[in-house]
Enzyme design. Structure first.
Site, short mmCIF file in Angstrom:
data_model
loop_
_atom_site.label_atom_id
_atom_site.label_comp_id
_atom_site.label_asym_id
_atom_site.label_seq_id
_atom_site.Cartn_x
_atom_site.Cartn_y
_atom_site.Cartn_z
N MET A 149 11.38 -23.67 50.29
CA MET A 149 11.16 -23.96 48.86
C MET A 149 11.76 -25.32 48.53
O MET A 149 12.82 -25.68 49.05
CB MET A 149 11.84 -22.89 48.00
N ASP B 47 4.07 -10.16 50.71
CA ASP B 47 5.40 -10.74 50.58
C ASP B 47 5.88 -10.64 49.13
O ASP B 47 5.25 -11.21 48.24
CB ASP B 47 5.29 -12.22 51.00
N SER C 197 12.53 -11.21 55.97
CA SER C 197 12.73 -12.53 55.39
C SER C 197 14.22 -12.83 55.34
O SER C 197 14.98 -12.13 54.67
CB SER C 197 12.17 -12.56 53.97
N HIS D 158 6.81 -19.90 55.75
CA HIS D 158 6.06 -19.82 54.48
C HIS D 158 6.46 -21.03 53.65
O HIS D 158 7.57 -21.11 53.15
CB HIS D 158 6.44 -18.50 53.81
N MET E 234 0.93 -12.91 47.89
CA MET E 234 2.23 -12.82 47.23
C MET E 234 2.20 -11.67 46.22
O MET E 234 1.32 -11.62 45.37
CB MET E 234 2.55 -14.12 46.47
N ASP F 176 11.42 -18.72 54.42
CA ASP F 176 10.92 -19.19 53.13
C ASP F 176 11.42 -20.60 52.85
O ASP F 176 12.60 -20.82 52.66
CB ASP F 176 11.39 -18.24 52.03
N HIS G 127 10.49 -14.15 59.05
CA HIS G 127 9.84 -14.86 57.95
C HIS G 127 10.85 -15.85 57.33
O HIS G 127 11.94 -15.46 56.93
CB HIS G 127 9.38 -13.84 56.91
N MET H 292 6.54 -23.02 50.49
CA MET H 292 6.37 -23.01 49.03
C MET H 292 6.84 -24.38 48.54
O MET H 292 7.88 -24.52 47.91
CB MET H 292 7.19 -21.87 48.43
C1 DX5 Z 1 9.63 -15.08 47.63
C2 DX5 Z 1 9.58 -15.24 49.13
C3 DX5 Z 1 9.75 -13.98 49.84
C4 DX5 Z 1 11.07 -13.31 49.61
C5 DX5 Z 1 10.81 -11.85 49.56
O1 DX5 Z 1 9.35 -16.27 47.00
O2 DX5 Z 1 8.36 -15.82 49.55
O3 DX5 Z 1 9.50 -14.10 51.23
O4 DX5 Z 1 12.01 -13.57 50.59
O5 DX5 Z 1 11.99 -11.24 49.23
P1 DX5 Z 1 12.09 -9.73 48.76
O6 DX5 Z 1 11.60 -8.87 49.86
O7 DX5 Z 1 13.56 -9.60 48.51
O8 DX5 Z 1 11.26 -9.61 47.51
ZN ZN Z 2 7.88 -15.67 51.79
#
Ligand code: DX5
Ligand code: ZN
Length: 222
Positions: free
Chosen positions: A33, A171, A4, A62, A133, A31, A29, A64
């Site tokens: 948000m 994740d 990620s 992903h 998650m 993220d 990956h 969110m």
């Molecule tokens: C969290 C994300 C993850 C995050 C994981 O909201 O969806 O993908 O990057 O990070 P680590 O591996 O640092 O927990």
């Molecule tokens: Zn993620």
């Protein structure tokens, strides 16, 4: 392994992708948000597009975000090869999954820690992957929630009952201490951010996590 890039240096994302790939990353990956669905804001389609230009492996995006159905085309056009949407964010989940697939992209459903596996029951036959998650989404570097292991097993049972061999992605909080349990429980796609990009040797950590997951799988289910 799906590193990620949330935990990477955002001023040098191209270099982070190259390091992940040097370690044998299967996916990158990403993220997304929005400050509504989760209390943090990250990147949108322009950054996905830029990553798509430099990445040799597929992008696993992903979402969110609130109302993810409004942005599916934007992320698909930007180059997402896999797109996951949260069940908690979508009243018309089946429509979104069918649409993502109709555009030739792998469609995933993501579950927050407090969402039971049974939320997938009516969609289990349709998904290309399920994202479990193992932290509450929003931030990298959080502590793995141990209950995620039984969730992974429950999701696997649901998918199997639906005759769907779709992989489970996990994740959040994955590192060398937690990877064994999730791989043994049935996770096939493993996301890690802080463990990889917070390490002095990101490619080495991608390899180490993969080896640990393979060893746990070879030892058989726990
Ligand atoms: C969290 C994300 C993850 C995050 C994981 O909201 O969806 O993908 O990057 O990070 P680590 O591996 O640092 O927990
Ligand atoms: Zn993620």
């Amino acid at each position: 392994m799906a590193p990620s890039i949330l935990a990477a240096d955002f001023a040098a994302l191209g270099a982070a992708v190259a390091e992940a790939e040097r370690g044998g990353a299967d996916l990158i990956h990403v993220d997304v948000m929005d400050g509504h669905f989760v209390p943090n804001i990250t990147v949108g389609p322009p950054v996905v597009r830029a990553l798509h230009r430099v990445a040799k492996v597929p992008l696993d995006v992903h979402l969110m975000i609130a109302s993810p159905d409004r942005y599916l085309d934007a992320f698909i056009d930007a180059g997402a090869a896999m797109l996951s949407v949260h069940v908690e964010a979508l009243p018309h989940l089946q429509r979104a999954i069918a649409y993502i697939k109709s555009r030739g992209v792998q469609a995933g459903v993501a579950l927050n820690p407090s969402t039971p596996a049974v939320a997938l029951e009516e969609i289990a036959g349709d998904v290309d992957f399920v994202l479990v998650m193992s932290v509450n989404p929003g931030f990298g570097g959080q502590t793995f929630l141990p209950r995620s292991e039984s969730k992974i097993r429950a999701v696997r049972r649901l998918l199997d009952q639906a005759g769907n061999h779709a992989p489970i992605e996990v994740d959040g909080g994955v590192d060398l201490t937690t990877v064994h349990g999730i791989a043994a429980a049935g996770a096939e796609i493993i996301v890690a951010g802080q463990a990889i990009f917070g390490s002095p040797d990101p490619p080495g950590m991608v390899r180490a996590l993969r080896e640990a997951a393979e060893a746990a799988r070879a030892a058989g289910p726990r």
